[in-house]
Write a protein that holds these residues in place. Sequence first.
Motif, PDB file in Angstrom:
ATOM      1  N   ALA A  48       0.809  -1.224   0.000  1.00 41.51           N
ATOM      2  CA  ALA A  48       0.000   0.000   0.000  1.00 41.51           C
ATOM      3  C   ALA A  48       0.836   1.265   0.000  1.00 41.51           C
ATOM      4  O   ALA A  48       0.379   2.330  -0.389  1.00 41.51           O
ATOM      5  CB  ALA A  48      -0.929  -0.002   1.208  1.00 41.51           C
ATOM      6  N   ALA A  52      -2.311   7.165   3.054  1.00 41.79           N
ATOM      7  CA  ALA A  52      -2.893   8.414   2.565  1.00 41.79           C
ATOM      8  C   ALA A  52      -3.766   9.018   3.648  1.00 41.79           C
ATOM      9  O   ALA A  52      -4.235   8.341   4.556  1.00 41.79           O
ATOM     10  CB  ALA A  52      -3.719   8.145   1.311  1.00 41.79           C
ATOM     11  N   VAL A  54      -7.164  10.140   4.452  1.00 35.89           N
ATOM     12  CA  VAL A  54      -8.512   9.924   3.936  1.00 35.89           C
ATOM     13  C   VAL A  54      -9.512  10.493   4.925  1.00 35.89           C
ATOM     14  O   VAL A  54      -9.461  10.193   6.119  1.00 35.89           O
ATOM     15  CB  VAL A  54      -8.798   8.431   3.706  1.00 35.89           C
ATOM     16  N   ARG A 105      -9.300  11.564  -0.649  1.00 35.04           N
ATOM     17  CA  ARG A 105      -7.935  11.077  -0.430  1.00 35.04           C
ATOM     18  C   ARG A 105      -6.970  12.202  -0.768  1.00 35.04           C
ATOM     19  O   ARG A 105      -6.909  12.650  -1.899  1.00 35.04           O
ATOM     20  CB  ARG A 105      -7.651   9.859  -1.301  1.00 35.04           C
ATOM     21  N   ASP A 106      -6.243  12.646   0.244  1.00 34.42           N
ATOM     22  CA  ASP A 106      -5.332  13.785   0.061  1.00 34.42           C
ATOM     23  C   ASP A 106      -6.046  14.956  -0.592  1.00 34.42           C
ATOM     24  O   ASP A 106      -5.506  15.632  -1.484  1.00 34.42           O
ATOM     25  CB  ASP A 106      -4.109  13.368  -0.763  1.00 34.42           C
ATOM     26  N   ALA A 110     -12.162  10.208  -3.945  1.00 33.30           N
ATOM     27  CA  ALA A 110     -11.530   8.947  -4.327  1.00 33.30           C
ATOM     28  C   ALA A 110     -12.433   7.734  -4.121  1.00 33.30           C
ATOM     29  O   ALA A 110     -12.019   6.616  -4.434  1.00 33.30           O
ATOM     30  CB  ALA A 110     -10.238   8.757  -3.536  1.00 33.30           C
ATOM     31  N   GLY A 129     -14.200   2.324  -4.659  1.00 34.79           N
ATOM     32  CA  GLY A 129     -12.888   2.879  -4.362  1.00 34.79           C
ATOM     33  C   GLY A 129     -11.812   1.924  -4.809  1.00 34.79           C
ATOM     34  O   GLY A 129     -11.940   0.708  -4.613  1.00 34.79           O
ATOM     35  N   GLY A 130     -10.760   2.436  -5.414  1.00 36.29           N
ATOM     36  CA  GLY A 130      -9.692   1.576  -5.897  1.00 36.29           C
ATOM     37  C   GLY A 130      -8.440   1.663  -5.065  1.00 36.29           C
ATOM     38  O   GLY A 130      -7.363   1.228  -5.491  1.00 36.29           O
ATOM     39  N   ASP A 131      -8.544   2.191  -3.849  1.00 34.00           N
ATOM     40  CA  ASP A 131      -7.392   2.427  -3.000  1.00 34.00           C
ATOM     41  C   ASP A 131      -7.642   1.755  -1.649  1.00 34.00           C
ATOM     42  O   ASP A 131      -8.720   1.900  -1.068  1.00 34.00           O
ATOM     43  CB  ASP A 131      -7.221   3.947  -2.824  1.00 34.00           C
ATOM     44  N   PRO A 132      -6.668   1.003  -1.102  1.00 40.93           N
ATOM     45  CA  PRO A 132      -6.914   0.284   0.150  1.00 40.93           C
ATOM     46  C   PRO A 132      -7.223   1.196   1.327  1.00 40.93           C
ATOM     47  O   PRO A 132      -8.034   0.847   2.191  1.00 40.93           O
ATOM     48  CB  PRO A 132      -5.608  -0.498   0.377  1.00 40.93           C
ATOM     49  N   VAL A 134      -8.775   4.097   1.181  1.00 43.61           N
ATOM     50  CA  VAL A 134     -10.135   4.591   0.975  1.00 43.61           C
ATOM     51  C   VAL A 134     -11.148   3.507   1.339  1.00 43.61           C
ATOM     52  O   VAL A 134     -12.107   3.748   2.074  1.00 43.61           O
ATOM     53  CB  VAL A 134     -10.325   5.040  -0.487  1.00 43.61           C
TER      54      VAL A 134
END
Length: 284
Positions: A48, A52, A54, A105-106, A110, A129-132, A134
């Motif tokens: 990861a 980030a 979030v 996200r940031d 996201a 969401g494509g971010d862990p 998030v």
Amino acid sequence: EQGAAISTLYPSSPLVYRSMGWETAGVLAGAELPTAALAGVRAAGPLAGKPAEVTLRPAEPADVDTIHALYTAIARRAVGPLTRTGPLFDPARVLELDGVLLADRDGEPAGYVSYDRAGPGLVVYDLVGGDPAVLGELLRAVGSWQTVASSAWVRATEPAVLALLSPVKPPLTWRDTWMARLVEVQKAVVGRGWPAGVRVGADLELIDPDAPWQAGRWGLEVVDGSGGGTGAVRVHIRGLSALFTGFASTVALRAAGLLDGDAAVAARLDTAFAGHLPWMVDGF
């Protein structure tokens, strides 16, 4: 008459639709998860990177277009989610649910989660969401309902992610099945999309009593990601429709009496149509 190559539907009676060439070709899938477990999700995987920042906030009317764009970006890369356009998908209707949380996200949108109360539990309509980081925040937000909702039925554009992130064994289930039928087989094959680098050739005889314009001999040829074709393995239109989506293998079709002929040619068909279980997150 409208130029559609494929017809897809949720059947009230499978036997009725089978009599005219439709066949089961995918599922409406999701997972029933205890909210207490979701409250403890830690979605930072080994790759990861730097965590980030979030933040979650309730969605507002001004966020409708952003939510639609987030869904479209994720759904376009997944197998099964519908394109949510047209009169049945008014983007503003998402705000009619009990809860819609937008994840930044940031500082940039996201992902989001949308849900409704349903008896003693929750129904999570979208988990996008494509971010862990998030997804972790969104799942923990669902888990925060644990004092009033013991479980959540979670739909996701990629249901497998629930098994990859859940701290408990999630019972991934089929809530429903949908059927498909090829009504313009050549147009469907050419437009389907195929794995890059795959080269497959197979002669088919298509049995389709209700669509004589496409019954007969065809040659399926897939060359470096494009499809087209003349020629004969016998396959009923029901079988070809289930094979087309990746739902059923030629082994299953043979056992169901929907395909027969040369086993080596059938194996080439499996190579061409291989894929994971096709699912949708929308019923219609």
